[in-house]
Write an enzyme that holds these catalytic residues in place. Structure first.
Site, PDB file in Angstrom:
ATOM      1  N   GLY A  21    -113.915  38.295  79.202  1.00  0.00           N
ATOM      2  CA  GLY A  21    -113.525  39.465  78.411  1.00  0.00           C
ATOM      3  C   GLY A  21    -112.678  39.125  77.200  1.00  0.00           C
ATOM      4  N   VAL A  22    -111.691  39.967  76.952  1.00  0.00           N
ATOM      5  CA  VAL A  22    -110.841  39.808  75.766  1.00  0.00           C
ATOM      6  C   VAL A  22    -110.107  38.466  75.803  1.00  0.00           C
ATOM      7  CG1 VAL A  22    -108.828  40.757  74.560  1.00  0.00           C
ATOM      8  CG2 VAL A  22    -110.542  42.306  75.541  1.00  0.00           C
ATOM      9  N   GLY A  23    -109.658  38.053  76.990  1.00  0.00           N
ATOM     10  CA  GLY A  23    -108.913  36.797  77.110  1.00  0.00           C
ATOM     11  C   GLY A  23    -109.761  35.597  76.738  1.00  0.00           C
ATOM     12  N   ARG A  42    -107.667  33.840  88.186  1.00  0.00           N
ATOM     13  CA  ARG A  42    -107.736  33.599  89.641  1.00  0.00           C
ATOM     14  C   ARG A  42    -109.026  32.905  90.063  1.00  0.00           C
ATOM     15  NH1 ARG A  42    -107.059  39.792  90.888  1.00  0.00           N
ATOM     16  NH2 ARG A  42    -108.524  39.604  89.180  1.00  0.00           N
ATOM     17  N   ARG A  43    -110.171  33.364  89.581  1.00  0.00           N
ATOM     18  CA  ARG A  43    -111.459  32.842  90.087  1.00  0.00           C
ATOM     19  C   ARG A  43    -111.743  31.490  89.441  1.00  0.00           C
ATOM     20  NH1 ARG A  43    -115.000  37.414  87.970  1.00  0.00           N
ATOM     21  NH2 ARG A  43    -113.309  37.284  86.453  1.00  0.00           N
ATOM     22  N   ASP A  68    -102.545  33.799  90.592  1.00  0.00           N
ATOM     23  CA  ASP A  68    -102.568  35.258  90.560  1.00  0.00           C
ATOM     24  C   ASP A  68    -101.323  35.738  89.826  1.00  0.00           C
ATOM     25  OD1 ASP A  68    -102.522  37.963  90.954  1.00  0.00           O
ATOM     26  OD2 ASP A  68    -102.809  37.877  93.123  1.00  0.00           O
ATOM     27  N   TYR A 159    -101.273  52.734  85.580  1.00  0.00           N
ATOM     28  CA  TYR A 159    -101.837  51.912  84.495  1.00  0.00           C
ATOM     29  C   TYR A 159    -101.189  52.259  83.152  1.00  0.00           C
ATOM     30  CZ  TYR A 159    -105.190  49.956  81.174  1.00  0.00           C
ATOM     31  OH  TYR A 159    -105.761  49.266  80.137  1.00  0.00           O
TER      32      TYR A 159
HETATM   33  N1  LIG Z   1    -111.705  46.499  78.285  1.00  0.00           N
HETATM   34  C1  LIG Z   1    -111.208  47.657  77.856  1.00  0.00           C
HETATM   35  O1  LIG Z   1    -111.947  48.645  77.661  1.00  0.00           O
HETATM   36  C2  LIG Z   1    -109.732  47.793  77.574  1.00  0.00           C
HETATM   37  C3  LIG Z   1    -109.241  48.996  77.013  1.00  0.00           C
HETATM   38  C4  LIG Z   1    -107.891  49.103  76.725  1.00  0.00           C
HETATM   39  C5  LIG Z   1    -107.039  48.060  76.995  1.00  0.00           C
HETATM   40  N2  LIG Z   1    -107.530  46.907  77.555  1.00  0.00           N
HETATM   41  C6  LIG Z   1    -106.592  45.842  77.861  1.00  0.00           C
HETATM   42  O2  LIG Z   1    -107.153  44.601  77.469  1.00  0.00           O
HETATM   43  C7  LIG Z   1    -106.754  43.563  78.360  1.00  0.00           C
HETATM   44  C8  LIG Z   1    -107.984  42.792  78.815  1.00  0.00           C
HETATM   45  O3  LIG Z   1    -108.859  43.651  79.462  1.00  0.00           O
HETATM   46  P1  LIG Z   1    -110.252  43.155  80.060  1.00  0.00           P
HETATM   47  O4  LIG Z   1    -111.147  44.313  80.049  1.00  0.00           O
HETATM   48  O5  LIG Z   1    -110.704  41.899  79.389  1.00  0.00           O
HETATM   49  O6  LIG Z   1    -109.971  42.853  81.603  1.00  0.00           O
HETATM   50  P2  LIG Z   1    -108.788  42.255  82.494  1.00  0.00           P
HETATM   51  O7  LIG Z   1    -109.226  42.432  83.880  1.00  0.00           O
HETATM   52  O8  LIG Z   1    -107.480  42.808  82.086  1.00  0.00           O
HETATM   53  O9  LIG Z   1    -108.796  40.706  82.117  1.00  0.00           O
HETATM   54  C9  LIG Z   1    -109.740  39.822  82.634  1.00  0.00           C
HETATM   55  C10 LIG Z   1    -109.152  38.440  82.663  1.00  0.00           C
HETATM   56  O10 LIG Z   1    -107.888  38.436  83.313  1.00  0.00           O
HETATM   57  C11 LIG Z   1    -107.962  37.675  84.535  1.00  0.00           C
HETATM   58  N3  LIG Z   1    -107.109  38.345  85.524  1.00  0.00           N
HETATM   59  C12 LIG Z   1    -107.161  39.626  85.922  1.00  0.00           C
HETATM   60  N4  LIG Z   1    -106.232  39.861  86.858  1.00  0.00           N
HETATM   61  C13 LIG Z   1    -105.571  38.683  87.057  1.00  0.00           C
HETATM   62  C14 LIG Z   1    -104.511  38.282  87.909  1.00  0.00           C
HETATM   63  N5  LIG Z   1    -103.947  39.114  88.787  1.00  0.00           N
HETATM   64  N6  LIG Z   1    -104.086  36.997  87.847  1.00  0.00           N
HETATM   65  C15 LIG Z   1    -104.652  36.119  86.964  1.00  0.00           C
HETATM   66  N7  LIG Z   1    -105.646  36.466  86.134  1.00  0.00           N
HETATM   67  C16 LIG Z   1    -106.110  37.720  86.179  1.00  0.00           C
HETATM   68  C17 LIG Z   1    -109.446  37.654  84.864  1.00  0.00           C
HETATM   69  O11 LIG Z   1    -109.828  36.549  85.678  1.00  0.00           O
HETATM   70  P3  LIG Z   1    -109.805  36.648  87.299  1.00  0.00           P
HETATM   71  O12 LIG Z   1    -110.375  37.988  87.638  1.00  0.00           O
HETATM   72  O13 LIG Z   1    -110.626  35.487  87.742  1.00  0.00           O
HETATM   73  O14 LIG Z   1    -108.374  36.508  87.692  1.00  0.00           O
HETATM   74  C18 LIG Z   1    -110.027  37.510  83.461  1.00  0.00           C
HETATM   75  O15 LIG Z   1    -109.843  36.199  82.976  1.00  0.00           O
HETATM   76  C19 LIG Z   1    -105.979  44.248  79.492  1.00  0.00           C
HETATM   77  O16 LIG Z   1    -104.597  44.099  79.267  1.00  0.00           O
HETATM   78  C20 LIG Z   1    -106.369  45.715  79.371  1.00  0.00           C
HETATM   79  O17 LIG Z   1    -105.339  46.579  79.820  1.00  0.00           O
HETATM   80  C21 LIG Z   1    -108.852  46.751  77.857  1.00  0.00           C
END
Ligand SMILES: NC(=O)c1ccc[n+]([C@@H]2O[C@H](COP(=O)([O-])OP(=O)(O)OC[C@H]3O[C@@H](n4cnc5c(N)ncnc54)[C@H](OP(=O)(O)O)[C@@H]3O)[C@@H](O)[C@H]2O)c1
Length: 267
Positions: A21-23, A42-43, A68, A159
């Protein structure tokens, strides 16, 4: 452009939540600009595949740290795992909510885990990694937050509250560190096309609607690291304030609730 990032901030970047994703988009964009990257997630298979892809594409070093971010000792472990590196840019990205339901329909442990990963994690990251940056007089911190930070809303209680915490934390650190050589950006995202977002919407059978591209998000944020405190991706006025403008808090909360969920009450 490569030298601009590493020359200004330092040779290494950390992306907390950097495997998809974004990361992952941040990690690729940083590597494309010559920065070595530490990826945290984590994965392990997804993490390793993401790092391998970066090494194959760009002439940079990578390091993976599987942990985590919701665990109590996560940030001290990450600090140990990177203690030999000069970390010039820290992106705290992990923060999505995989299920948007009414407050009492989630167990308490899930809420507390979200608070730990989204509030304690960024605060500790800013303290542990921002401190050395301030001491060196250079660096940058990005806290990824959300439009859910602008106002409360049904199904968004924990959230949205964590994302408001991240926004205020970033803005406050920006105010403190702007004269110390450290850029801080609270990056506000709207719906963005990521695996997490798709999983959450698929689980609820909701249509995706219009989505931002994570690569655009990351590239734009890196271009505007010095334009904090807040950058609102996709806005006509990205450094501007809340899109709810002069609405009363009540009307803002009701509008947010309508946008977020069927639980919203229009009255
Ligand atoms: N996507 C959207 O529509 C959206 C909208 C508004 C804001 N945001 C913000 O943008 C950011 C990124 O969002 P995203 O959609 O890419 O999904 P995300 O689930 O926030 O990020 C995914 C990444 O984070 C890792 N991750 C998640 N939980 C973790 C944990 N407990 N420990 C370590 N790593 C962890 C995942 O890998 P693992 O699962 O393998 O750990 C993956 O690399 C977030 O802060 C979110 O709040 C996103």
């Amino acid at each position: 452009m490569a030298e601009a990032l590493t020359g200004k901030y330092g040779p290494w970047g950390v992306v907390a939540g950097g495997s998809d994703g974004v990361g992952a988009a941040f990690a690729h964009a940083m590597a494309a600009r010559g920065m070595n990257v530490v990826l945290v997630a984590r994965r392990v298979p997804v993490l390793e595949a993401s790092a391998a892809e970066i090494r194959a594409k760009y002439d940079v070093e990578t390091r993976t740290v599987a942990l985590d971010l919701g665990a109590p000792d996560a940030l001290s472990e990450l600090t140990r795992a990177t203690s030999d590196l000069e970390v010039g840019l820290f992106v705290y990205n992990a923060g999505g909510d995989d299920r948007s339901v009414a407050f009492l329909d989630k167990d308490l442990g899930t809420h507390l885990g979200l608070v730990h990963r989204n509030c304690v994690g960024p605060l500790e990251a800013a303290y542990r990694f921002g401190g050395p940056m301030v001491a060196r007089g250079r660096g940058a911190v990005v806290l990824v937050t959300s439009g859910a930070a602008w106002a409360g809303g049904a199904t968004l209680a924990a959230y949205g509250a964590t994302k408001a915490f991240d926004l205020i934390l970033a803005e406050s650190l920006w105010a403190e560190w702007r004269t110390r050589g450290v850029d801080v950006l609270g990056l506000v995202l709207g719906k963005t096309d990521t695996p997490s977002m798709r999983r959450a919407f698929d689980a609820e059978g909701k249509p995706y609607g219009e989505l931002a591209d994570p690569d655009d998000v990351a590239a734009e944020a890196l271009d505007h690291l010095a334009d904090g405190p807040t950058w609102i991706h996709g806005s006509d006025t990205p450094t501007g304030g809340s899109p709810f403008g002069a609405l009363s808090r009540r009307d803002a909360v009701l509008a947010m609730s309508r946008g977020a969920s069927a639980h919203g009450d229009d009255t």
